[in-house]
Write an enzyme that holds these catalytic residues in place. Structure first.
Site, mmCIF file in Angstrom:
data_model
loop_
_atom_site.group_PDB
_atom_site.id
_atom_site.type_symbol
_atom_site.label_atom_id
_atom_site.label_comp_id
_atom_site.label_asym_id
_atom_site.label_seq_id
_atom_site.Cartn_x
_atom_site.Cartn_y
_atom_site.Cartn_z
ATOM 1 N N THR A 1 7.281 -10.951 -17.222
ATOM 2 C CA THR A 1 6.959 -10.812 -16.018
ATOM 3 C C THR A 1 5.592 -11.163 -15.260
ATOM 4 O OG1 THR A 1 6.106 -8.431 -16.566
ATOM 5 C CG2 THR A 1 8.638 -8.619 -15.785
ATOM 6 N N SER A 2 4.948 -11.959 -16.269
ATOM 7 C CA SER A 2 3.762 -12.562 -15.808
ATOM 8 C C SER A 2 3.355 -13.443 -17.094
ATOM 9 C CB SER A 2 2.500 -11.579 -15.723
ATOM 10 O OG SER A 2 1.895 -11.123 -16.702
ATOM 11 N N LYS B 1 7.738 -20.892 -23.183
ATOM 12 C CA LYS B 1 7.922 -20.852 -24.775
ATOM 13 C C LYS B 1 6.763 -20.580 -25.180
ATOM 14 C CE LYS B 1 9.891 -25.081 -24.947
ATOM 15 N NZ LYS B 1 9.873 -25.233 -23.744
ATOM 16 N N LYS C 1 3.954 -32.137 -10.468
ATOM 17 C CA LYS C 1 4.660 -31.128 -9.712
ATOM 18 C C LYS C 1 6.119 -31.187 -10.379
ATOM 19 C CE LYS C 1 5.838 -29.107 -5.025
ATOM 20 N NZ LYS C 1 5.860 -29.487 -3.668
ATOM 21 N N LYS D 1 4.070 -18.659 -24.183
ATOM 22 C CA LYS D 1 3.654 -17.185 -24.195
ATOM 23 C C LYS D 1 4.530 -16.593 -25.404
ATOM 24 C CE LYS D 1 4.465 -13.099 -21.593
ATOM 25 N NZ LYS D 1 4.699 -12.522 -20.552
ATOM 26 N N ALA E 1 4.826 -32.539 -24.888
ATOM 27 C CA ALA E 1 4.905 -31.064 -24.602
ATOM 28 C C ALA E 1 3.636 -30.304 -24.318
ATOM 29 C CB ALA E 1 6.042 -30.479 -25.663
ATOM 30 N N GLY E 2 3.730 -29.515 -23.410
ATOM 31 C CA GLY E 2 2.577 -28.455 -23.260
ATOM 32 C C GLY E 2 2.890 -27.071 -23.132
ATOM 33 N N HIS E 3 2.233 -26.237 -23.932
ATOM 34 C CA HIS E 3 2.353 -24.758 -23.799
ATOM 35 C C HIS E 3 0.925 -24.229 -23.406
ATOM 36 C CE1 HIS E 3 5.645 -24.813 -27.172
ATOM 37 N NE2 HIS E 3 6.104 -25.382 -26.096
ATOM 38 N N THR E 4 1.084 -23.463 -22.391
ATOM 39 C CA THR E 4 -0.063 -22.722 -21.848
ATOM 40 C C THR E 4 -0.082 -21.179 -22.251
ATOM 41 O OG1 THR E 4 -0.472 -24.169 -19.979
ATOM 42 C CG2 THR E 4 -1.359 -22.021 -19.815
ATOM 43 N N GLN F 1 10.100 -28.853 -25.182
ATOM 44 C CA GLN F 1 10.777 -29.205 -24.197
ATOM 45 C C GLN F 1 12.106 -28.349 -23.977
ATOM 46 O OE1 GLN F 1 10.637 -31.899 -26.735
ATOM 47 N NE2 GLN F 1 8.709 -32.750 -25.614
ATOM 48 N N ASP G 1 9.389 -26.012 -19.773
ATOM 49 C CA ASP G 1 8.712 -25.467 -19.048
ATOM 50 C C ASP G 1 9.098 -24.107 -18.660
ATOM 51 O OD1 ASP G 1 7.068 -27.898 -18.456
ATOM 52 O OD2 ASP G 1 8.534 -28.558 -17.258
#
Length: 431
Positions: free
Chosen positions: A415-416, A16, A305, A18, A39-42, A225, A13
């Site tokens: 930074t975002s 990675k 969470k 982005k 695994a999840g990548h947003t 991960q 988390d």
């Protein structure tokens, strides 16, 4: 041309997705080399949000080849569903843009059932915190030489023989857990139905990748991960079921270690963890709550969470060494905006002794107490900063101190969640 491995340096988390997407602009090929759809990548691109689990992050960029390597365990039904979802967002996915290694192991429905049954049967204190998606049992079958691989889908006789071998193991196991036996014919029918949709992407990935290397193409290796979840070097047994560290990139796709030129570790400016296991710098106060709220700390895959705490330099120094990191990308610096005082864990105290690393024994890990160094915070906003000049002096001081403590330079600073809000210090792809 340089080939780059991207790995998480904490418990996952770290952001990675982005960074892999940002780096993929410079790459020709993007490879997933381990893990599964746990695994999840947003990715946030021009206001559009893409949530990826099995697909490499490079799929959202046109004109790139994305590869699912043999180090991955693949749920074929989930993959087809995810492809349909991403296509629905306007991303073109074809056999020309997506390749699956022929020797990739498959996650079957009974793997998830076993995963969940075990977790439900585990007593408090022995639960691993698995996502229940079958990743662990699939890796067990791979090592036990009874897994079904992508290539097996192409031949009915081979497929049925592989299913029979798997059921010889799983049916007695299920009986012991009070779960009904697997319906052999129904499973084979499901596999034969999904086979054409998967086989269209199948190829000898190792061969294609080595040809790409010889042709001077740039390859980006994408891990899932984080290193602290590595099956060998993580906080065992509260880990994932694969090797997460950079060395896995070579075996996970079929290139030699000489094909890796740069290892980039992704490091969050504070620390988070999902699920069970030790977490020396975890916060249970208002600061921990603030980090979670400002950082939107909910898992892409599970929605759970995340536990939050101060930056642990001792742990990251450890993971940098094990993966041989050449540089890090520090993410979510903006989440620290507004704190009057920040803390960094520089070592641990265990039974009155100072340790500069986290010990291997789980019982000792649980008793380690963090030794903190305090730094001045900053009131200005760092969100969206794209150059060092945009950062407050105290923020720069924090970044420089992180570099010193982990003994690894910052190559990028995020930074975002937006792709372009990234400060480039050193280009990992530079020759």
């Amino acid at each position: 041309m340089a080939n780059v491995v991207v790995v998480g340096a904490q418990w996952g988390d770290e952001g990675k997705g982005k960074i892999v997407d940002w780096l993929s602009e410079r790459a020709d090929v993007i490879c997933r080399f381990q893990g599964g759809h746990n695994a999840g990548h947003t990715l946030v691109i021009d206001g559009n949000v893409y949530k990826l689990h099995a697909l490499p992050s490079g799929v959202v960029r046109g004109g790139k080849l994305s590869v699912i390597g043999n180090g991955v365990v693949l749920d074929p039904w989930h993959l087809v569903s995810e492809i349909e979802t991403i296509r629905g967002q306007g991303v073109d996915i074809t056999p020309e843009t997506l390749m699956i290694a022929e020797n990739t192991p498959l996650i079957l429905p009974f793997h998830g059932e076993l995963d969940r049954a075990r977790e439900e049967a585990a007593s408090k204190g022995t639960k691993i915190g698995t996502t229940g998606r079958g990743i662990g049992p699939a890796y067990e079958d791979k090592v036990g030489r009874r897994v079904i691989r992508v290539a097996d889908l192409a031949d009915d006789a081979t497929l049925e023989a592989r299913v029979d071998r798997a059921l010889q193991h799983h049916n007695p196991l299920r009986k012991g857990l009070g779960v009904e036996e697997i319906d052999r014919e129904a499973l084979i029918a499901k596999l034969k139905q999904i086979a054409p949709e998967i086989l269209q992407y199948a190829a000898p990935a190792w061969k294609v990748l080595n040809e790409q290397r010889k042709a001077g193409k740039r390859i980006l290796f994408e891990g899932a991960q984080g290193a602290l979840l590595d099956i060998d070097f993580g906080t065992y047994p509260f880990v994932t079921s694969s090797n997460v560290i950079a060395g896995q990139a070579a075996t996970g796709v079929g290139v030699g270690p000489g094909g890796i030129d740069y290892v980039l570790g992704i490091v969050k400016a504070y620390t988070t963890r999902v699920g069970e296991g030790p977490f020396p710098t975890e916060l249970f106060d208002d600061d921990g709550q603030r980090l979670g709220e400002r950082g939107h700390e909910f898992g892409t895959t599970t929605g759970r969470k995340r536990r939050c705490g101060w930056f642990d330099a001792a742990l990251v120094r450890q993971t940098c060494a094990i993966s041989g990191m050449n540089g890090i990308c520090l993410t979510k610096l903006d989440v620290l905006d507004g704190f009057e005082t920040l803390k960094i864990c520089v070592a641990y105290e265990l039974d009155g002794k100072r340790l500069d690393y986290l010990p291997t024994a789980a019982e000792e890990q649980a008793r380690c107490q963090p030794i903190y160094e305090e730094l001045e915070g900053w009131s200005e906003s760092t969100e969206g900063a794209r150059s060092w000049a945009d950062l407050p002096a105290a923020a720069i001081k924090y970044v420089r101190r992180v570099e010193e403590l982990i003994e690894c330079p910052v190559a990028l600073l995020s930074t975002s969640p937006e792709r372009e809000d990234t400060i480039l210090v050193t280009d990992p792809f530079a020759d």
